[in-house]
Scaffold this active site. Structure first.
Site, PDB file in Angstrom:
ATOM      1  N   CYS A   1      20.408 -58.908 -27.363  1.00  0.00           N
ATOM      2  CA  CYS A   1      20.515 -60.151 -27.763  1.00  0.00           C
ATOM      3  C   CYS A   1      19.368 -61.039 -27.898  1.00  0.00           C
ATOM      4  O   CYS A   1      18.896 -62.043 -27.905  1.00  0.00           O
ATOM      5  CB  CYS A   1      21.409 -61.121 -26.720  1.00  0.00           C
ATOM      6  SG  CYS A   1      20.880 -61.211 -25.227  1.00  0.00           S
TER       7      CYS A   1
ATOM      8  N   CYS B   1      31.722 -44.647  -5.851  1.00  0.00           N
ATOM      9  CA  CYS B   1      32.752 -44.766  -4.483  1.00  0.00           C
ATOM     10  C   CYS B   1      33.064 -43.423  -4.051  1.00  0.00           C
ATOM     11  O   CYS B   1      33.378 -43.367  -2.674  1.00  0.00           O
ATOM     12  CB  CYS B   1      33.961 -45.530  -4.962  1.00  0.00           C
ATOM     13  SG  CYS B   1      33.789 -47.326  -5.229  1.00  0.00           S
TER      14      CYS B   1
ATOM     15  N   CYS C   1      20.201 -57.951 -21.009  1.00  0.00           N
ATOM     16  CA  CYS C   1      18.848 -58.612 -20.298  1.00  0.00           C
ATOM     17  C   CYS C   1      18.403 -58.548 -18.955  1.00  0.00           C
ATOM     18  O   CYS C   1      17.354 -58.568 -18.739  1.00  0.00           O
ATOM     19  CB  CYS C   1      19.427 -60.379 -20.516  1.00  0.00           C
ATOM     20  SG  CYS C   1      19.854 -60.920 -22.036  1.00  0.00           S
TER      21      CYS C   1
ATOM     22  N   ARG D   1      42.493 -49.482  -1.578  1.00  0.00           N
ATOM     23  CA  ARG D   1      41.895 -50.653  -2.315  1.00  0.00           C
ATOM     24  C   ARG D   1      42.561 -51.021  -3.495  1.00  0.00           C
ATOM     25  O   ARG D   1      42.349 -52.223  -4.086  1.00  0.00           O
ATOM     26  CB  ARG D   1      40.365 -50.326  -2.487  1.00  0.00           C
ATOM     27  CG  ARG D   1      40.228 -49.389  -3.401  1.00  0.00           C
ATOM     28  CD  ARG D   1      38.697 -48.994  -3.377  1.00  0.00           C
ATOM     29  NE  ARG D   1      38.346 -47.792  -4.425  1.00  0.00           N
ATOM     30  CZ  ARG D   1      38.818 -46.530  -4.332  1.00  0.00           C
ATOM     31  NH1 ARG D   1      39.487 -46.268  -3.338  1.00  0.00           N
ATOM     32  NH2 ARG D   1      38.733 -45.733  -4.984  1.00  0.00           N
TER      33      ARG D   1
HETATM   34 ZN   LIG Z   1      20.605 -59.570 -23.935  1.00  0.00          ZN
END
Ligand SMILES: [Zn+2]
Length: 281
Positions: free
Chosen positions: A258, A198, A184, A75
């Site tokens: 954030c 893998c 998030c 790969r």
């Molecule tokens: Zn964030």
């Protein structure tokens, strides 16, 4: 202005870009002036490096601390049988040199850490996460979100891939237009050992090719400043069903990085092992 800086060989090499209005000589000059950090020269990194080099992205920083093994070659298509035993970053540099002499390659044969990430990523226009481990993934996410550097995210598992782009462009916290970051979606990394890699589960060799090509496309568009990125959209690719599903992703007000009351102020706050979270004490 910029076409004057393209020499006749470059005008020939990039002619299929230059004849398109969306790129043109100015866009091609932007690509040649562009600098991208690709972290990982394996399955995802191979097509990313190939297409960015072919497209004339002028400076490529390639970070990988691994050595080419024969089991990679199914790969990791920038490496050949003769490269077995060579550091992947060096093998990638040799590949780029024979593909396009325009490209300046800086190789980094060590793992990206909280101590070295600034040195590698500062000044880059885009960072490409082509890694296979959560520690590096969270580190790149945190650094790029804090520094406002666009980050291309790709991940693969057996026959499935996911890909998105975090533009990290907004000013400060609480911005309505603030796009999401990786935290998030997943505030912490899974406990080590709960997600197999893998080497344990296998991977369809062509799968990272598809995902990496999407990452390369996103990177080139970001450098050109054209088109719509995957910001706010996570693409889920199922190679067996041959389907692409798109999931909307939003900035999470509770995000530790954030969100409205961020807990992470710098990559120095986190030890990038285990769940990559702030320690309780
Ligand atoms: Zn964030």
């Amino acid at each position: 202005m910029s076409d004057l800086r393209l020499d006749p060989t470059q005008l020939d090499r990039y002619s299929r870009h230059i004849i398109m209005d969306e790129v043109g000589p100015e866009g091609q000059a932007r690509l040649l002036e562009g600098r991208v950090l690709v972290v990982g020269a394996g399955g995802l990194g191979s097509p990313v490096i190939q297409y960015l080099a072919a497209a004339g992205v002028g400076t490529l920083d390639i970070a990988d601390d691994d050595i080419v093994e024969r089991s990679n070659l199914q790969r990791q298509i920038i490496h050949g049988d003769g490269d077995v035993g060579t550091p992947k970053a060096e093998s990638a540099r040799e590949y780029v040199a024979q593909l396009n002499p325009d490209i300046d390659v800086h190789t980094h044969e060590s793992r990206v850490t909280a101590e070295t990430v600034a040195e590698l990523a500062a000044g880059c226009d885009v960072v490409v996460d082509a890694t296979d481990n959560f520690a590096t993934r969270y580190l790149l996410n945190d650094y790029c979100a804090l520094e406002g550097i666009p980050l291309s995210h790709g991940a693969i598992y057996r026959f499935e891939g996911q890909v998105t782009t975090f533009e990290n462009r907004s000013e400060g916290h609480g911005d309505e237009e603030h796009g999401p970051c990786y935290r998030c979606l997943f505030p912490e990394a899974p406990e080590p050992g709960t997600v197999p890699d893998c080497a344990t589960t296998g991977v369809l060799g062509v799968l990272p090719g598809t995902v990496g090509c999407i990452q390369a496309t996103e990177t080139i568009k970001l450098l050109l400043g054209k088109g719509d990125s995957l910001e706010g959209r996570l693409v889920l690719y199922d190679a067996m069903g041959m389907s692409f599903e798109e999931v909307e992703i939003r900035q999470n007000p509770g995000c530790p990085l954030c969100g409205e009351t961020p807990e992470i102020g710098s990559v120095g706050d986190i030890e990038y092992t285990g769940t990559c979270s702030l320690s309780a004490d």
